[in-house]
Scaffold this active site. Sequence first.
Site, PDB file in Angstrom:
ATOM      1  N   PHE A   1     -58.694 -60.802  51.326  1.00 22.84           N
ATOM      2  CA  PHE A   1     -59.447 -61.926  50.604  1.00 22.84           C
ATOM      3  C   PHE A   1     -59.119 -62.160  49.187  1.00 22.84           C
ATOM      4  O   PHE A   1     -59.583 -63.056  48.841  1.00 22.84           O
ATOM      5  CB  PHE A   1     -60.794 -61.721  51.099  1.00 22.84           C
TER       6      PHE A   1
ATOM      7  N   LYS B   1     -50.793 -64.535  58.283  1.00 20.97           N
ATOM      8  CA  LYS B   1     -52.051 -64.759  58.793  1.00 20.97           C
ATOM      9  C   LYS B   1     -53.118 -64.686  57.495  1.00 20.97           C
ATOM     10  O   LYS B   1     -53.264 -63.492  56.802  1.00 20.97           O
ATOM     11  CB  LYS B   1     -52.816 -63.668  59.540  1.00 20.97           C
TER      12      LYS B   1
ATOM     13  N   CYS C   1     -57.316 -54.634  43.564  1.00 21.03           N
ATOM     14  CA  CYS C   1     -56.993 -53.355  43.954  1.00 21.03           C
ATOM     15  C   CYS C   1     -56.648 -52.526  42.687  1.00 21.03           C
ATOM     16  O   CYS C   1     -56.564 -51.396  42.671  1.00 21.03           O
ATOM     17  CB  CYS C   1     -56.137 -53.232  44.909  1.00 21.03           C
TER      18      CYS C   1
ATOM     19  N   GLU D   1     -64.284 -46.704  47.259  1.00 16.92           N
ATOM     20  CA  GLU D   1     -64.040 -48.011  46.619  1.00 16.92           C
ATOM     21  C   GLU D   1     -65.154 -49.104  46.957  1.00 16.92           C
ATOM     22  O   GLU D   1     -65.572 -49.136  48.107  1.00 16.92           O
ATOM     23  CB  GLU D   1     -62.899 -48.628  47.484  1.00 16.92           C
TER      24      GLU D   1
HETATM   25  P1  NAD Z   1     -59.550 -55.771  55.171  1.00  9.95           P
HETATM   26  O1  NAD Z   1     -58.635 -54.610  55.340  1.00  9.95           O
HETATM   27  O2  NAD Z   1     -61.045 -56.175  55.439  1.00  9.95           O
HETATM   28  O3  NAD Z   1     -58.632 -57.301  55.732  1.00  9.95           O
HETATM   29  C1  NAD Z   1     -57.179 -57.361  55.431  1.00  9.95           C
HETATM   30  C2  NAD Z   1     -56.547 -58.125  56.400  1.00  9.95           C
HETATM   31  O4  NAD Z   1     -56.641 -57.441  57.710  1.00  9.95           O
HETATM   32  C3  NAD Z   1     -57.334 -59.579  56.760  1.00  9.95           C
HETATM   33  O5  NAD Z   1     -56.421 -60.462  56.847  1.00  9.95           O
HETATM   34  C4  NAD Z   1     -58.086 -59.187  57.938  1.00  9.95           C
HETATM   35  O6  NAD Z   1     -58.659 -60.520  58.690  1.00  9.95           O
HETATM   36  C5  NAD Z   1     -57.411 -58.184  58.754  1.00  9.95           C
HETATM   37  N1  NAD Z   1     -58.271 -57.017  59.352  1.00  9.95           N
HETATM   38  C6  NAD Z   1     -59.456 -56.436  58.845  1.00  9.95           C
HETATM   39  N2  NAD Z   1     -59.940 -55.809  59.770  1.00  9.95           N
HETATM   40  C7  NAD Z   1     -59.038 -55.630  60.551  1.00  9.95           C
HETATM   41  C8  NAD Z   1     -58.918 -54.670  61.884  1.00  9.95           C
HETATM   42  N3  NAD Z   1     -59.902 -53.844  62.104  1.00  9.95           N
HETATM   43  N4  NAD Z   1     -57.953 -54.742  62.544  1.00  9.95           N
HETATM   44  C9  NAD Z   1     -57.085 -55.995  62.362  1.00  9.95           C
HETATM   45  N5  NAD Z   1     -57.115 -56.623  61.346  1.00  9.95           N
HETATM   46  C10 NAD Z   1     -57.964 -56.563  60.594  1.00  9.95           C
HETATM   47  O7  NAD Z   1     -59.252 -56.223  53.437  1.00  9.95           O
HETATM   48  P2  NAD Z   1     -60.013 -57.170  52.635  1.00  9.95           P
HETATM   49  O8  NAD Z   1     -61.653 -56.882  52.399  1.00  9.95           O
HETATM   50  O9  NAD Z   1     -59.620 -58.547  53.059  1.00  9.95           O
HETATM   51  O10 NAD Z   1     -59.496 -56.975  51.137  1.00  9.95           O
HETATM   52  C11 NAD Z   1     -59.804 -56.083  50.225  1.00  9.95           C
HETATM   53  C12 NAD Z   1     -59.057 -54.779  50.333  1.00  9.95           C
HETATM   54  O11 NAD Z   1     -57.633 -54.846  49.950  1.00  9.95           O
HETATM   55  C13 NAD Z   1     -59.514 -53.613  49.288  1.00  9.95           C
HETATM   56  O12 NAD Z   1     -59.666 -52.311  50.029  1.00  9.95           O
HETATM   57  C14 NAD Z   1     -58.523 -53.834  48.412  1.00  9.95           C
HETATM   58  O13 NAD Z   1     -58.326 -52.518  47.463  1.00  9.95           O
HETATM   59  C15 NAD Z   1     -57.405 -53.920  49.122  1.00  9.95           C
HETATM   60  N6  NAD Z   1     -56.060 -54.441  48.104  1.00  9.95           N
HETATM   61  C16 NAD Z   1     -55.030 -53.670  48.202  1.00  9.95           C
HETATM   62  C17 NAD Z   1     -53.957 -54.178  47.461  1.00  9.95           C
HETATM   63  C18 NAD Z   1     -52.887 -53.086  47.196  1.00  9.95           C
HETATM   64  O14 NAD Z   1     -51.795 -54.039  46.545  1.00  9.95           O
HETATM   65  N7  NAD Z   1     -52.874 -52.247  47.265  1.00  9.95           N
HETATM   66  C19 NAD Z   1     -54.016 -55.526  47.023  1.00  9.95           C
HETATM   67  C20 NAD Z   1     -55.228 -56.201  47.217  1.00  9.95           C
HETATM   68  C21 NAD Z   1     -56.358 -55.872  47.996  1.00  9.95           C
END
Ligand code: NAD
Length: 496
Positions: A158, A182, A290, A396
């Site tokens: 997000f 997605k 991140c 985090e």
């Molecule tokens: P999230 O893991 O909740 O969701 C990411 C994606 O996965 C979304 O599209 C969501 O719909 C899907 N998703 C969530 N839970 C799922 C599950 N149990 N099964 C299948 N799909 C699922 O992450 P978020 O809250 O959207 O984003 C924030 C996180 O992303 C933070 O931890 C941040 O550090 C990380 N992030 C990492 C980077 C990087 O480059 N390493 C960059 C940006 C964000």
Amino acid sequence: MAILEEPIKEVLLIKNFIAGEWVESKGEIKDVVNPATDKTIAKVPISTKDEIDAAVKAAQEAFPDWRRTTPLARARCLFRLKELLEENFEELSRIQTQEHGKTIDESRGETRRGIENVEVATGIPTFMQGYFSEDVATDVDEWLIPTPLGVFGIIAPFNFPFMIPLWSAPYAVATGNCVVMKPSSEVPLTQMRLAELVDEAGIPPGVWNVVNGGRVIVSGMLEHPGIVGITFVGSTPTAKYIYEMCGKTGKRVIAQGGAKNFMVIMPDADVSRTIRALMTSFFGNTGQRCLSGANLLIVGDDDRFYNSFMDAVADAASRIVIGNGLDESVQMGPVRDKEKKERIIGYIESGIQQGAKLRLDGRRDIKIAGNYPETCFLGPTIFENVTPDMKIGTEEIFGPVMSVMRAKNLDEAIEMCNASPFGNGNAIFTSSGKNAREFQYRITSGNVGINIGIVAPMAFFPFSGMKDSFLGILHTQGQEAVRFFTESKVVIQRWL
Ligand code: NAD
């Protein structure tokens, strides 16, 4: 201060983009709420398994022709897309602010970083060249052809609604693959606008598809035999699940996870520049990066340095202007939604319970510029006397919370950073080349900053990560993405 005009004026019904058509989903519908105003700006579908299957089928059907389209012609589509993105730069940026809450300057920066990936991918005729060896044996030649593989799934978080899908998608399609994207269902609007521009740029139907939704779409991708690989960016638990499932189903994968970044301050750092960098590192994007600073680690036992540095940090943080990101004077927007705010408040409470000293309390010490509901707003928060065993020092938080720790010397500071399970974007602030080299040499972090607080690699470098922050081998962006999206086909030839 005047508020910039909102590009989304009426509640939009988000549709899926499949085979070049905008298709209404049969799934349940959820509201997308602007966190600054608390107003619903869109309705997003949580699409069904049939809908992801339809998108994969469309992508599979588009693949043979797209693969045969020359790299030069594919690059020309990306040049057109780049022009359209420039023409719509401000609108795309404002949509990000409306759907996510970040400030307009942060959104403009994000739009620029996204476009840069399209620019880099236009170099595909050169990036995709193979190599050739004559006479590997008598009368035998051998060469390598990077070849596209088919359909890739792209799963986004997000916090960067526009940019993160562009770490992958331009390279996937430039190399001749097709994609099913997605977006995060929390912020689906910019990806909808982007898909309209992709269509306008002449990228053929089925090459670039977007299916909105949640877990059903993710499992639909993971289980689908027609998807050859996945790029995922999100939290570590989801990254680990995606990585494991791709192992089970034989898909190649890039899985970028969460972070807990240390900003290490040496006593010889340039104080005023460092503090400016720390403000954007810890509180930019409301701490939802991140690459955000999470732990501030001050090195040395000089209490005078520590106290005056912390006075300056707390003073700068307390002066950050908070409000609606479409107000250009605002420096920090709300967090994305009220559940996230409550989660962050839970961490603040745990910090107090575990004995850290609350120096600045973002729950209370907050003044919002303008008349907005407080629902998602939270001010910068600073804890001192944090130890690595406290939750606020290890987990985090993903919000505007700074956990301050101390280390005796650089050795101890590096050990503390390396003890973290995460390894995303750690940085050192120093005026000593020796300290800087020692830090970059020993730190177990994929992206490393030297006097830089947000260690975001440019589009022509890989977006790296180590330990729990990254699972995989090749990374998104640049030449590594080109390699990820192609298989090395090796031909050996003898003519008798
Ligand atoms: P999230 O893991 O909740 O969701 C990411 C994606 O996965 C979304 O599209 C969501 O719909 C899907 N998703 C969530 N839970 C799922 C599950 N149990 N099964 C299948 N799909 C699922 O992450 P978020 O809250 O959207 O984003 C924030 C996180 O992303 C933070 O931890 C941040 O550090 C990380 N992030 C990492 C980077 C990087 O480059 N390493 C960059 C940006 C964000």
